[in-house]
Design a protein around this motif. Structure first.
Motif, mmCIF file in Angstrom:
data_model
loop_
_atom_site.group_PDB
_atom_site.id
_atom_site.type_symbol
_atom_site.label_atom_id
_atom_site.label_comp_id
_atom_site.label_asym_id
_atom_site.label_seq_id
_atom_site.Cartn_x
_atom_site.Cartn_y
_atom_site.Cartn_z
ATOM 1 N N ASP A 58 7.575 -32.067 61.390
ATOM 2 C CA ASP A 58 6.673 -30.615 61.535
ATOM 3 C C ASP A 58 5.274 -31.277 61.469
ATOM 4 O O ASP A 58 4.531 -31.589 60.636
ATOM 5 C CB ASP A 58 6.815 -29.744 60.340
ATOM 6 C CG ASP A 58 6.179 -28.661 60.189
ATOM 7 O OD1 ASP A 58 5.445 -28.341 61.710
ATOM 8 O OD2 ASP A 58 5.860 -28.166 59.412
ATOM 9 N N LEU A 59 4.813 -31.738 62.855
ATOM 10 C CA LEU A 59 3.412 -32.257 62.810
ATOM 11 C C LEU A 59 2.426 -31.470 63.223
ATOM 12 O O LEU A 59 2.565 -30.328 63.834
ATOM 13 C CB LEU A 59 3.554 -33.133 64.026
ATOM 14 C CG LEU A 59 4.682 -34.503 63.970
ATOM 15 C CD1 LEU A 59 4.736 -35.291 65.150
ATOM 16 C CD2 LEU A 59 4.496 -35.282 62.730
ATOM 17 N N PRO A 60 1.082 -31.927 62.771
ATOM 18 C CA PRO A 60 -0.113 -31.154 63.133
ATOM 19 C C PRO A 60 -0.521 -31.650 64.653
ATOM 20 O O PRO A 60 0.306 -32.408 65.440
ATOM 21 C CB PRO A 60 -1.040 -31.478 62.218
ATOM 22 C CG PRO A 60 -0.527 -32.950 61.777
ATOM 23 C CD PRO A 60 0.870 -32.967 61.939
ATOM 24 N N ASP A 61 -1.613 -30.970 65.362
ATOM 25 C CA ASP A 61 -1.851 -31.571 66.589
ATOM 26 C C ASP A 61 -2.532 -32.856 66.629
ATOM 27 O O ASP A 61 -2.445 -33.661 67.387
ATOM 28 C CB ASP A 61 -3.013 -30.543 66.995
ATOM 29 C CG ASP A 61 -2.282 -29.022 67.194
ATOM 30 O OD1 ASP A 61 -1.052 -28.938 67.794
ATOM 31 O OD2 ASP A 61 -3.189 -28.085 66.995
ATOM 32 N N VAL A 62 -3.083 -33.039 65.225
ATOM 33 C CA VAL A 62 -4.214 -34.301 65.126
ATOM 34 C C VAL A 62 -3.873 -34.912 63.675
ATOM 35 O O VAL A 62 -3.828 -33.932 62.828
ATOM 36 C CB VAL A 62 -5.526 -33.971 65.595
ATOM 37 C CG1 VAL A 62 -6.469 -35.108 64.978
ATOM 38 C CG2 VAL A 62 -5.810 -33.995 66.979
ATOM 39 N N ILE A 63 -3.906 -36.097 63.765
ATOM 40 C CA ILE A 63 -3.721 -36.872 62.534
ATOM 41 C C ILE A 63 -5.205 -37.656 62.351
ATOM 42 O O ILE A 63 -5.475 -38.319 63.493
ATOM 43 C CB ILE A 63 -2.540 -37.576 62.132
ATOM 44 C CG1 ILE A 63 -1.395 -36.713 62.035
ATOM 45 C CG2 ILE A 63 -2.724 -38.560 60.886
ATOM 46 C CD1 ILE A 63 0.043 -37.647 62.372
ATOM 47 N N MET A 64 -5.938 -37.470 61.579
ATOM 48 C CA MET A 64 -7.217 -38.233 61.343
ATOM 49 C C MET A 64 -7.597 -38.880 60.050
ATOM 50 O O MET A 64 -7.354 -38.165 58.888
ATOM 51 C CB MET A 64 -8.263 -37.047 61.694
ATOM 52 C CG MET A 64 -9.810 -37.497 61.795
ATOM 53 S SD MET A 64 -10.695 -36.146 62.533
ATOM 54 C CE MET A 64 -11.055 -35.151 61.159
ATOM 55 N N GLY A 65 -8.210 -39.952 60.151
ATOM 56 C CA GLY A 65 -8.930 -40.561 58.732
ATOM 57 C C GLY A 65 -7.858 -41.411 58.032
ATOM 58 O O GLY A 65 -8.330 -41.956 56.968
ATOM 59 N N PHE A 66 -6.687 -41.674 58.611
ATOM 60 C CA PHE A 66 -5.602 -42.253 57.602
ATOM 61 C C PHE A 66 -5.825 -43.676 57.886
ATOM 62 O O PHE A 66 -5.248 -44.569 57.055
ATOM 63 C CB PHE A 66 -4.263 -41.798 57.969
ATOM 64 C CG PHE A 66 -4.092 -40.365 57.161
ATOM 65 C CD1 PHE A 66 -3.280 -40.584 55.872
ATOM 66 C CD2 PHE A 66 -4.583 -39.064 57.929
ATOM 67 C CE1 PHE A 66 -3.275 -39.278 55.236
ATOM 68 C CE2 PHE A 66 -4.062 -38.144 57.192
ATOM 69 C CZ PHE A 66 -3.662 -38.240 55.976
ATOM 70 N N GLY A 67 -6.536 -44.120 59.016
ATOM 71 C CA GLY A 67 -6.345 -45.575 59.273
ATOM 72 C C GLY A 67 -4.825 -46.345 59.424
ATOM 73 O O GLY A 67 -4.424 -47.067 58.970
ATOM 74 N N ILE A 68 -4.220 -45.374 60.585
ATOM 75 C CA ILE A 68 -3.041 -45.960 60.800
ATOM 76 C C ILE A 68 -2.707 -47.378 61.417
ATOM 77 O O ILE A 68 -3.425 -47.577 62.632
ATOM 78 C CB ILE A 68 -2.065 -44.697 61.643
ATOM 79 C CG1 ILE A 68 -2.379 -43.374 60.811
ATOM 80 C CG2 ILE A 68 -0.744 -45.307 62.078
ATOM 81 C CD1 ILE A 68 -1.752 -42.245 61.575
ATOM 82 N N SER A 69 -1.962 -48.242 61.040
ATOM 83 C CA SER A 69 -1.874 -49.433 61.502
ATOM 84 C C SER A 69 -1.245 -49.696 62.932
ATOM 85 O O SER A 69 -0.577 -48.673 63.262
ATOM 86 C CB SER A 69 -0.997 -50.298 60.619
ATOM 87 O OG SER A 69 0.499 -50.062 60.568
ATOM 88 N N PRO A 70 -1.681 -50.647 63.546
ATOM 89 C CA PRO A 70 -0.897 -50.979 64.670
ATOM 90 C C PRO A 70 0.394 -50.840 64.706
ATOM 91 O O PRO A 70 1.383 -50.415 65.868
ATOM 92 C CB PRO A 70 -1.510 -52.149 65.277
ATOM 93 C CG PRO A 70 -2.841 -52.405 64.578
ATOM 94 C CD PRO A 70 -2.415 -51.681 63.438
ATOM 95 N N THR A 71 1.111 -51.483 63.743
ATOM 96 C CA THR A 71 2.670 -51.370 63.509
ATOM 97 C C THR A 71 3.138 -49.958 63.585
ATOM 98 O O THR A 71 4.120 -49.514 64.224
ATOM 99 C CB THR A 71 3.027 -51.978 62.339
ATOM 100 O OG1 THR A 71 2.573 -53.411 62.581
ATOM 101 C CG2 THR A 71 4.430 -52.093 62.212
ATOM 102 N N GLN A 72 2.374 -48.983 62.677
ATOM 103 C CA GLN A 72 2.892 -47.792 62.572
ATOM 104 C C GLN A 72 2.592 -46.852 63.960
ATOM 105 O O GLN A 72 3.470 -45.891 64.337
ATOM 106 C CB GLN A 72 1.891 -46.909 61.433
ATOM 107 C CG GLN A 72 2.233 -47.538 60.250
ATOM 108 C CD GLN A 72 3.916 -46.763 59.926
ATOM 109 O OE1 GLN A 72 4.008 -45.533 60.189
ATOM 110 N NE2 GLN A 72 4.722 -47.580 59.056
ATOM 111 N N GLN A 73 1.588 -47.265 64.700
ATOM 112 C CA GLN A 73 1.099 -46.638 65.826
ATOM 113 C C GLN A 73 2.340 -47.057 67.117
ATOM 114 O O GLN A 73 2.740 -46.072 67.695
ATOM 115 C CB GLN A 73 -0.162 -47.275 66.581
ATOM 116 C CG GLN A 73 -1.350 -46.718 65.871
ATOM 117 C CD GLN A 73 -2.683 -47.458 66.216
ATOM 118 O OE1 GLN A 73 -2.829 -47.606 67.397
ATOM 119 N NE2 GLN A 73 -3.376 -47.742 65.340
ATOM 120 N N LEU A 74 2.597 -48.306 66.970
ATOM 121 C CA LEU A 74 3.640 -48.619 67.959
ATOM 122 C C LEU A 74 5.102 -47.951 67.481
ATOM 123 O O LEU A 74 5.861 -47.435 68.447
ATOM 124 C CB LEU A 74 3.865 -50.181 67.834
ATOM 125 C CG LEU A 74 4.939 -50.706 68.884
ATOM 126 C CD1 LEU A 74 4.774 -50.541 70.168
ATOM 127 C CD2 LEU A 74 5.036 -52.161 68.391
#
Length: 556
Positions: A110-126
């Motif tokens: 259940d996601l928002p439109d945008v996730i902001m300010g968390f510093g999501i790592s490249p690994t999590q992004q991938l």
């Protein structure tokens, strides 16, 4: 093109986000929004304001910061909404429980439109990008990324830094080029002691030994007691560990937990090399002669500052620290923060003289998710935040109240014509307010020119001092860009395996730095056993995983 690579930091998210919930999702079923990434909507042409023709609502999950009292009623939020025609519906994750909140959101779907300010790592992004939860922003950048493209031009290397294998970009970064922080492995020395003893600033490791020896034996504080501490570091905090400066006169000590760097395209480490052994031998020599404080391996930064700010008389000659406000307090009662000077990168016995460098690109600050009903507008909102005025409003406050553009003749920290200046009513850094987003919440572009273009404050010379000392004593010896390990994108399996390996290796490496330095382990007798144990801990496997991720990133 000059490349500005970031450091290959710990493979998991800096904020502690775990990989839970990934295995149950369909990694091969991208979201519908990602199939046709840029489609016709009610957004205006690239660069135009407002962003949307009709009032639009975007749901944003943001990591809370103490400096922001209320995102919904914040002055910058109101200004941004007025300019863009986008209303932001906020969900604020309290700072102390932000990791748990983000994990719940990512796990639930259940996601928002945008996730902001968390510093999501490249690994999590991938991981989340591959399974379709995070949209690939590259097509949006191509069509709408006016400010993002400018940012790529101003700070070269950012695009490469944030691009995952396959050319996909899953998150916008915060770019905050702190010049002196980018070369943070420094040493500082108390100039009045050099002057009293008629000594020159050290230029080589032999010079440093002689200076520290004089500090110990010649009573430079003049109290008739042998209470001087020639050199100290600390155990807690970045760039205060005793090896972080001195080892770079023997071999590159990159500052990464496992001291990784790139050598002719190969990811490698310094910790099992002859240069590392030679550097540890030198550190042991200093320690054995009482020139390094034993507290260097146990004290935290508060204890370090108590040592440097001794109220009766100065007892500290040299300190390993990023800046002169760690062992001595900025504007502290002793005034010693202005009396310590940086020691330039020292030349070692084999001619090694290196300043490690790290990127100022903070990954994963703005993600658009698969559930965004208007992903074009969501992306453009993030893109706009790189605009110079938007950056100033977001990080400082209102023009004419908290900041203003500099007048002709007003000089910046770098000695050139200033770009902007804070005003007397400016909000103290991190102070709770309802004016700005405290500089931590969202993408922004604070390049070197921007940061060093702030008008210098004659009442607070610290920033000028840090700029000047870094430029003169460290920039000339800066690590070659091609040897800097970039931020890497690891798969779930790679990240899981690396987490275990890195914890074991890092703990052992740090333990043996202390043991070899203090003499608890004899480096001549136990070096081979130390190297063997690193191998037994699967150092080769660790490097192989990094190499695979590096090769995937560098593949064109």
């Amino acid at each position: 093109m000059k490349k500005m690579w970031g450091m290959g930091l710990s493979v998991l998210l800096a904020s502690g986000v775990v990989l839970a919930g990934c295995a149950d999702k369909q990694a091969d079923a991208p979201a519908e929004a990602a199939k046709d990434p840029v489609k016709t909507s009610n957004v205006t042409a690239a660069g135009e304001l407002p962003i949307t023709k009709e009032k639009t609502t975007i749901k944003v999950l943001v990591k809370g910061f103490p400096g922001v009292s209320d995102y919904a009623n914040n002055e910058f939020t109101k200004y941004l909404e007025e300019k863009t025609n986008i209303h932001i519906e906020w969900t604020v994750a309290p700072e102390k429980s932000a990791v748990e909140k983000l994990n719940l959101v990512l796990g639930s779907g259940d996601l928002p439109d945008v996730i902001m300010g968390f510093g999501i790592s490249p690994t999590q992004q991938l991981i989340y990008g591959t399974q379709g939860d995070f949209l690939d922003l590259a097509p949006y950048i191509n069509q709408y990324g006016v400010e993002t493209k400018k940012m790529f031009d101003i700070v070269q290397g950012v695009k490469e830094e944030i691009t995952a294998p396959g050319g996909k970009i899953y998150a916008l970064p915060q770019v905050n080029e702190c010049y002196h922080c980018s070369m943070s492995q420094k040493m500082w020395i108390y100039q009045p002691w050099l002057d009293k003893l008629g000594l020159q600033m050290p230029k080589t490791t032999d010079d440093l030994y002689n200076v520290l020896k004089a500090f110990k034996t010649k009573d430079p504080n003049g109290n008739g007691k042998a209470d001087e501490i020639p050199l100290s570091g600390a155990a807690v905090g970045p760039n205060v560990n005793i090896d972080s400066f001195i080892m770079n006169s023997f071999v590159l000590d990159s500052g990464i937990t496992t001291r990784l760097f790139v050598d002719n395209g190969k990811v490698t480490t310094s910790v099992n090399t002859p240069g590392w052994k030679e550097g540890l031998t030198y550190l042991h020599k200093l320690y054995a002669e009482g020139l390094i404080a034993p507290q260097s391996f146990t004290q935290d930064r508060d204890q370090a500052k108590a040592m440097g700010e001794n109220p009766d008389i100065n007892i500290l000659g040299g300190e390993v620290s990023q800046h002169n406000g760690i062992f001595t307090a900025f504007n502290g009662p002793s005034g010693r923060w202005l009396e310590v000077q940086s020691v330039p990168s020292l030349k070692g016995p084999a001619g090694v003289q290196t300043t490690p460098w790290k990127s100022s690109v903070l990954q994963g600050y703005y993600v658009v998710t698969r559930t965004a009903k208007n992903p074009e507008a969501a992306f453009r909102l993030g893109d706009l935040l790189y605009n110079t005025e938007m950056t100033l409003r977001q990080t400082i406050g209102r023009p004419g109240t908290e900041w203003d553009y500099a007048a002709s003749g007003e000089l910046g920290i770098n000695g050139k014509q200033a770009i902007w200046k804070t005003l007397p009513s400016a909000i103290p850094t991190n102070a709770a307010n309802n004016i700005n987003w405290s500089g931590q919440s969202a993408p922004s572009l604070r390049s070197n020119d921007f940061r060093l273009g702030q008008m210098a404050d004659p009442k607070n010379p610290q920033e000028v001092k840090l700029f000047t000392e870094t430029r003169n004593n460290y920039e000339p010896y800066r690590q070659k860009p091609e040897s800097v390990l970039p931020a890497l994108f690891f798969s779930n399996d790679q990240a899981t395996e690396l987490a275990d390996l890195e914890k074991t290796l890092t703990g052992y490496i740090n333990q043996m730095i202390a043991r070899f330095t203090t003499g608890d382990a004899n480096i001549d007798k136990e070096w081979d056993g130390y190297v063997k144990k690193l191998n037994d801990m699967n150092l080769k496997k660790y490097l192989d995983i990094y190499q695979a991720a590096y090769d995937a990133k560098m593949k064109k």
